[in-house]
Motif scaffolding. Structure first.
Motif, short mmCIF file in Angstrom:
data_model
loop_
_atom_site.label_atom_id
_atom_site.label_comp_id
_atom_site.label_asym_id
_atom_site.label_seq_id
_atom_site.Cartn_x
_atom_site.Cartn_y
_atom_site.Cartn_z
N VAL A 237 37.90 43.23 40.83
CA VAL A 237 36.54 43.19 40.28
C VAL A 237 36.56 43.41 38.76
CG1 VAL A 237 34.24 44.24 40.35
CG2 VAL A 237 35.49 43.89 42.47
N LEU A 238 37.47 44.27 38.29
CA LEU A 238 37.55 44.51 36.85
C LEU A 238 37.93 43.23 36.10
CD1 LEU A 238 39.17 48.04 36.70
CD2 LEU A 238 37.02 47.37 35.60
N GLN A 239 38.80 42.45 36.73
CA GLN A 239 39.18 41.19 36.10
C GLN A 239 37.95 40.29 35.94
OE1 GLN A 239 42.82 39.03 37.30
NE2 GLN A 239 41.51 37.21 37.47
N VAL A 240 37.13 40.22 37.00
CA VAL A 240 35.92 39.40 36.94
C VAL A 240 34.95 39.96 35.90
CG1 VAL A 240 33.93 38.55 38.24
CG2 VAL A 240 36.19 38.61 39.32
N PRO B 196 32.25 54.18 41.81
CA PRO B 196 32.53 55.25 40.83
C PRO B 196 33.82 55.00 40.06
CG PRO B 196 32.02 56.19 42.98
CD PRO B 196 32.17 54.72 43.18
N LYS B 197 34.79 54.40 40.72
CA LYS B 197 36.06 54.09 40.05
C LYS B 197 35.83 53.07 38.94
CE LYS B 197 40.75 52.36 41.10
NZ LYS B 197 41.62 53.50 40.79
N LEU B 198 35.06 52.03 39.25
CA LEU B 198 34.78 51.01 38.25
C LEU B 198 34.01 51.61 37.07
CD1 LEU B 198 33.59 48.11 40.63
CD2 LEU B 198 35.78 48.25 39.44
N ALA B 199 32.98 52.40 37.40
CA ALA B 199 32.15 53.00 36.35
C ALA B 199 32.99 53.91 35.46
CB ALA B 199 30.99 53.77 36.96
N SER B 200 33.89 54.65 36.10
CA SER B 200 34.72 55.60 35.36
C SER B 200 35.67 54.87 34.43
CB SER B 200 35.49 56.47 36.36
OG SER B 200 36.06 57.58 35.72
N ARG B 201 36.27 53.78 34.95
CA ARG B 201 37.18 53.00 34.13
C ARG B 201 36.45 52.41 32.92
NH1 ARG B 201 41.64 49.58 34.94
NH2 ARG B 201 42.30 51.06 36.52
N LEU B 202 35.23 51.90 33.17
CA LEU B 202 34.45 51.26 32.11
C LEU B 202 33.69 52.27 31.25
CD1 LEU B 202 33.02 48.41 34.38
CD2 LEU B 202 34.73 48.10 32.57
N GLU B 203 33.80 53.55 31.63
CA GLU B 203 33.09 54.63 30.93
C GLU B 203 31.60 54.33 30.80
OE1 GLU B 203 35.09 57.09 28.08
OE2 GLU B 203 36.66 55.57 27.86
N ILE B 204 31.01 53.94 31.93
CA ILE B 204 29.58 53.66 31.94
C ILE B 204 28.88 54.51 33.01
CG2 ILE B 204 29.80 51.31 31.05
CD1 ILE B 204 29.51 50.27 33.92
N GLY B 205 27.57 54.53 32.95
CA GLY B 205 26.80 55.26 33.95
C GLY B 205 26.73 54.46 35.24
N LEU B 206 26.34 55.14 36.30
CA LEU B 206 26.19 54.48 37.60
C LEU B 206 25.04 55.17 38.33
CD1 LEU B 206 27.06 52.76 40.08
CD2 LEU B 206 28.81 54.48 40.55
N ILE B 207 24.10 54.38 38.80
CA ILE B 207 22.98 54.93 39.55
C ILE B 207 23.21 54.57 41.01
CG2 ILE B 207 20.48 54.81 39.92
CD1 ILE B 207 20.27 54.32 36.84
N SER B 208 23.51 55.59 41.83
CA SER B 208 23.90 55.36 43.22
C SER B 208 22.71 55.43 44.15
CB SER B 208 24.90 56.42 43.67
OG SER B 208 25.99 56.48 42.80
N ASP B 209 22.73 54.59 45.17
CA ASP B 209 21.82 54.75 46.29
C ASP B 209 20.35 54.53 45.93
OD1 ASP B 209 21.36 55.28 48.96
OD2 ASP B 209 21.32 57.46 48.73
N ALA B 210 20.09 53.48 45.16
CA ALA B 210 18.71 53.20 44.77
C ALA B 210 17.96 52.56 45.93
CB ALA B 210 18.68 52.27 43.57
N THR B 211 16.68 52.87 46.05
CA THR B 211 15.85 52.30 47.10
C THR B 211 14.82 51.32 46.53
OG1 THR B 211 14.43 54.24 46.94
CG2 THR B 211 16.08 54.24 48.68
#
Lengths: 326, 257
Positions: A81-84, A106-121
């Motif tokens: 996914v990081l490649q894409v 979380p792994k992707l967000a951490s690698r990209l050093e960005i925020g992540l909003i989990s579990d949105a409804t």
């Protein structure tokens, strides 16, 4: 402002999970007219799945193929996914909040050093900003949250956002991308299937849940029968799990799963605050309990005061009758 | 083995949530160890007892978190670390927390880090995997069994009800799921001993971090309570009729059948 949104598709038993289509719908809102790009990781024939994402609203889809992507692993999928992400530079990324979504994002967000909003409804555009609503304290409260800088990245809870209408006439490019995957440090050796066929508890439209009142694992039988008749899944209260009537993976509540089905049928569940946190945002709640004072009746739309072992067989018959007549 | 546990203090599950001035009001609320972190602490103690080594429980919190750290020590952990952000950080998100933990772990020799798979308050489940990525170690989430044999680790994990058998290597981060173990209650001698165990308190400055380094990437703009559910209709009559009425109501009124 139009945005390019990447939607990470999730495949289970060779079909896309419904939450992927819900994520496309959320992505559509976020895109404000921009391009929706799907991504599917796997090994083998993925074109059909890519077309399915197109039918549900993706403008195009990238499939990433590698034998190391046959089964999910955070390391393998993250590399793919990081490649894409690097090639596409999306403004936003969406995925379902499922076991894989929770593990990977979380792994992707951490690698990209960005925020992540989990579990949105819920997702909305407010004054040009993308605002997500998500439950906190297991649904005892909600928060509205936004990303302050960088890529907008969120996972959505299954069953809350309505997918776009499936349209087979929609055409879009489904391309294949090759990726090098380095050796994986964590390897899945085996999977023991314990769940009943098909319907996943967190994605189920109907949940039939049992509590201490079910009295034994044997007692869960009519609940499974009712769930099957309704095309739903079986859940349980902590009490029932602690008493060993069923597996902890069925537990609904503040510790355990949070579910929001269209119909929740609580059988022999008293309705402790911790349990209510896990299910009180269901659309319609039915309570069946011998104790007319049970707290569950305070949140139920419909209640039957009675012995669940007397009520359930009759209810199963009625539902079956209804399905036959339909 | 150097075993670490990531712990968070959370509201007691019995607590009702009150929103005051746009924030969750924690005035007078009871705090507990996040229930999933209890599995992590219990497992850390068991692994230490089997494989030798030391258990350090780490939390990012405020002065009040000391109470939960003492409970972890009373359960059997050897050391506790409180990274107190009370004076430096008004608010943070998972990015902030992980930035702080990354700085803490930078100088540490790690064999195993255990965390809860989710905290019952904010429920993002991000901190464990995010931290592992920063430390470039593998992670396995929602584990229900853990066996360590040298550098080889065999794990069972819960995946939406199915069980996955996984093999990995040390150093490793795992997040713990219900079913992993039965967390013990602290014993009286345990509580007495805990008072003398080391509890180190650090601030951002001690980790060579300033506020800017840990500035959050997301922000909460509103907190609200869901509408109260009103109690509905308790059906009457004999059970046969109640069931018939229920099915009719579900079909015609609620429209869910």
């Amino acid at each position: 402002m139009s945005r390019k949104v990447l939607v990470i598709g999730e495949v289970r038993d060779n079909v896309l999970r419904n939450v992927t289509f819900e994520a496309i719908a959320a992505a559509k809102t976020i895109s404000e007219g921009g391009e929706l790009v799907g991504v599917i990781c796997g090994d083998g024939e993925l074109e059909q799945l890519g077309n399915e994402m197109v039918h549900y609203g993706s403008n195009r889809v990238i499939t990433v193929q590698n034998e190391k992507l046959k089964a999910y692993s955070s390391e393998g999928y993250a590399q793919a996914v990081l490649q894409v992400i690097n090639e596409e530079s999306p403004d936003a990324i969406m995925m379902g909040h499922t076991a894989i979504g929770k593990d990977l994002t979380p792994k992707l967000a951490s690698r990209l050093e960005i925020g992540l909003i989990s579990d949105a409804t819920e997702v909305e555009v407010v004054g040009g900003n993308i605002v997500f609503t998500r439950p906190i304290y297991s649904g005892k409260a909600f928060e509205k949250k936004m990303v302050t800088e960088g890529i907008i990245f969120a996972t959505i809870r299954p069953n809350n956002i309505v997918p776009l209408e499936r349209d087979e006439s929609k055409q879009g490019n489904v391309s294949t991308s090759q990726v090098e995957i380095s050796d994986l440090r964590t390897v899945i050796k085996d999977v023991v299937r314990k769940t009943t066929e098909g319907v996943d508890l967190s994605e189920a439209k109907v949940v039939v849940a049992g509590g201490r009142g079910v009295k034994s694992d044997e007692g869960f039988k009519p609940l499974y029968e009712l769930a099957e008749a309704l095309g739903g899944a079986v859940g349980a209260s902590r009490g029932a799990c602690d008493a060993d009537y069923c597996d902890y993976s069925l537990q609904i509540g503040q510790t355990g799963k949070v579910v929001t089905p269209d119909l929740y049928i609580a059988c022999g569940i008293s309705g402790a605050i911790q349990h209510l946190a896990g299910m009180s945002n269901s659309k319609v709640i039915v309570a069946i309990n011998k104790d007319p004072e049970a707290n569950i009746f305070n949140v139920a739309d419909y209640g039957i005061v009675g012995d669940l072992f007397e009520v359930l067989p009759k209810l199963i018959d009625e539902i079956k009758q209804l399905k036959v007549n339909a | 083995m150097n075993i670490f546990v990531l712990m968070k203090s959370t509201f007691d599950t019995e607590e009702k949530i009150v929103v005051k001035d746009g924030r969750i009001d924690d005035d007078g609320a009871e705090f507990i160890i996040n229930p999933y972190d209890e599995y992590a602490i219990e497992e850390a103690i068991n692994q230490r007892d089997t494989n030798g080594g030391e258990v350090t429980v780490v939390t990012v919190g405020n002065g009040d978190s000391e109470k939960q750290l003492r409970t972890a020590l009373a359960m059997g952990a050897d050391k506790a670390v409180l990274i107190n952000t009370e004076e430096d950080l008004e608010q943070g998100d998972q990015f902030s927390t992980v930035k702080i933990l990354e700085a803490y772990f930078e100088s540490k020799e790690i064999d195993l880090i255990l965390a809860g798979n989710v905290a019952i308050d904010e429920a993002s489940g991000q901190v464990g995997p995010r931290l592992a990525e920063r430390l470039t170690i593998p992670y396995v989430t929602t584990i229900t069994a853990l066996t360590i044999d040298g550098d080889k680790v065999s794990i069972e994990r819960d995946v939406e009800g199915d069980t996955e058998m996984v093999e990995s290597t040390l150093p490793l981060l795992v997040t713990c799921q219900q079913g992993l173990n039965e967390p013990r209650y602290p014993s009286l001698p345990g509580i007495m001993k805990a008072k003398k165990k080391p509890l180190e308190e650090l601030e951002l400055d001690d980790l060579d971090l300033d506020e800017e380094d840990v500035e959050m990437k997301t922000k909460t703009i509103e907190i609200f309570l869901p509408p109260e559910r009103e109690s509905g209709k308790v059906l009457e009559g004999d059970i046969d009729n109640q069931v018939k009425e229920l099915v009719t109501l579900l079909k015609t009124e609620a429209k869910v059948l």
